[in-house]
Design a protein around this motif. Structure first.
Motif, PDB file in Angstrom:
ATOM      1  N   ALA A  64       0.813  -1.221   0.000  1.00 48.92           N
ATOM      2  CA  ALA A  64       0.000   0.000   0.000  1.00 48.92           C
ATOM      3  C   ALA A  64       0.842   1.265   0.000  1.00 48.92           C
ATOM      4  O   ALA A  64       1.718   1.425   0.856  1.00 48.92           O
ATOM      5  N   PRO A  65       0.567   2.194  -0.925  1.00 46.99           N
ATOM      6  CA  PRO A  65       1.292   3.467  -0.938  1.00 46.99           C
ATOM      7  C   PRO A  65       1.134   4.262   0.362  1.00 46.99           C
ATOM      8  O   PRO A  65       2.041   4.966   0.777  1.00 46.99           O
ATOM      9  N   LEU A  66      -0.005   4.130   1.018  1.00 41.07           N
ATOM     10  CA  LEU A  66      -0.238   4.951   2.209  1.00 41.07           C
ATOM     11  C   LEU A  66       0.566   4.473   3.410  1.00 41.07           C
ATOM     12  O   LEU A  66       0.971   5.268   4.250  1.00 41.07           O
ATOM     13  N   THR A  67       0.802   3.187   3.509  1.00 45.80           N
ATOM     14  CA  THR A  67       1.458   2.636   4.705  1.00 45.80           C
ATOM     15  C   THR A  67       2.764   1.925   4.400  1.00 45.80           C
ATOM     16  O   THR A  67       3.481   1.530   5.311  1.00 45.80           O
ATOM     17  N   ASN A  68       3.039   1.692   3.133  1.00 47.67           N
ATOM     18  CA  ASN A  68       4.206   0.911   2.729  1.00 47.67           C
ATOM     19  C   ASN A  68       4.147  -0.513   3.286  1.00 47.67           C
ATOM     20  O   ASN A  68       5.172  -1.156   3.504  1.00 47.67           O
ATOM     21  N   GLY A  69       2.940  -0.986   3.549  1.00 47.69           N
ATOM     22  CA  GLY A  69       2.775  -2.345   4.072  1.00 47.69           C
ATOM     23  C   GLY A  69       1.631  -3.041   3.361  1.00 47.69           C
ATOM     24  O   GLY A  69       1.329  -2.751   2.195  1.00 47.69           O
TER      25      GLY A  69
END
Ligand code: SF4
Length: 309
Positions: free
Chosen positions: A90-95
């Protein structure tokens, strides 16, 4: 280990891989073992993301995968079970990135014969992926870039002269890699984690799918009987009426005043003092004009609004 009768257990039976860089596709069979361990939907999303994308990969790298996996019961009569998961780093969380939506895209994917699509690589130009049963083609989508999701979906259907296509697409936010951009399908969204920006990073404007294969269940008569029983139970619950009037936000006041669990300021607080105007008990009577449901749902919590003031 017990065996799953894949053909008669709501599975479409195949997983489709598509590499945007090479424009090549391949498919594999869903094995009984995979079905038993991961049960479609979220399970398939987690399994394939873990298998194909390393934890070091940047969400905007072409090595990231976008996975679309309908829930196991998509395409049956089971109420509220029509959801489809989108997965990627995920771009928002890098996870772990997971967005769930109730649009018809998952149904179309299953009718085309697949329990999951796994899209990797990066297109060389703005594109859309067209899946019509066994036919899988990447098409030029430069004329779609800059269009909003509704315009884009209509243009693809017109270009393809095919109103039966179900389109999941991104808007301008996804194109511009906004880290909370959504993926839309018929006004239902996979909204978490910025998965729309993953599509944007791959220059993939849309995925358009049509299929005409049946989704088989082992005992259709028994399922129909159970479905009617579940409908009856839902209809008699208090949540049924409140969800219909106010949507899933109907418990907003309860979460704030009684529980203190309303996610506020990124969970630093559990009570949102300025909540009056986002409470559906305030806005639904003023603005809501009709309900809108996900597929397979008889408890519509979506709302259409008209704001005249
Ligand atoms: S319309 Fe609401 S209650 Fe029905 S499946 Fe969709 S989110 Fe759930």
């Amino acid at each position: 280990m017990p065996k799953v009768d894949i053909e008669n257990s709501c599975y479409a039976g195949k997983i489709l891989f598509f590499d945007l860089s090479t424009k090549k596709s391949k498919s594999i069979d869903v094995s009984s073992e995979l079905a038993l361990k991961y049960l479609a939907g979220d399970g398939f999303g987690a399994y394939f993301l873990n298998k194909h994308v390393s934890g070091e990969v940047d969400p905007f790298d072409k090595e990231n995968a976008l996975i679309i996996a309908p829930g196991l019961w998509v395409g049956t009569t089971i109420p509220t079970a029509g959801k489809t998961g989108f997965f990627a780093r995920a771009p928002l969380t890098n996870g772990w990135g997971e967005g769930i939506m109730g649009g018809r895209i998952g149904l179309a994917v299953k009718q085309a014969g697949y329990d999951a699509l796994i899209i990797t690589g990066k297109a060389s130009e703005p594109s859309y992926l067209l899946i019509d049963n066994d036919e899988v083609i990447l098409k030029n989508g430069e004329h779609l870039w800059g269009k909003n999701t509704r315009e884009c979906a209509e243009m693809i259907k017109k270009d393809e002269k095919n109103n039966d296509l179900v389109v999941a697409d991104i808007g301008i936010g996804g194109e511009n890699l906004v880290r909370y951009a959504v993926i839309d399908c018929e006004e239902r969204q996979a909204g978490r984690g910025g998965l729309g920006a993953v599509m944007g990073s791959k220059l993939l404007k849309a995925i358009a799918v049509r299929g005409d294969k049946d989704i088989r269940v082992k005992d259709p008569e028994k399922l129909e009987k159970l479905t009617l029983e579940w409908h009856e139970k839902m209809r008699n619950s208090s949540a049924f009426k409140d969800d219909g009037y106010y949507g899933t936000g109907e418990f907003l006041e309860w979460m704030n005043a009684e529980r203190g669990t309303f996610p506020t300021r990124n969970w630093r607080e559990g009570v949102f003092d300025e909540r009056k105007h986002i409470d559906p008990y305030y806005w639904a009577p003023k603005y809501s004009i009709k309900n809108k449901a996900c597929i397979q749902c008889t408890k519509p919590c979506g709302k259409a609004f008209v704001i005249k003031e």
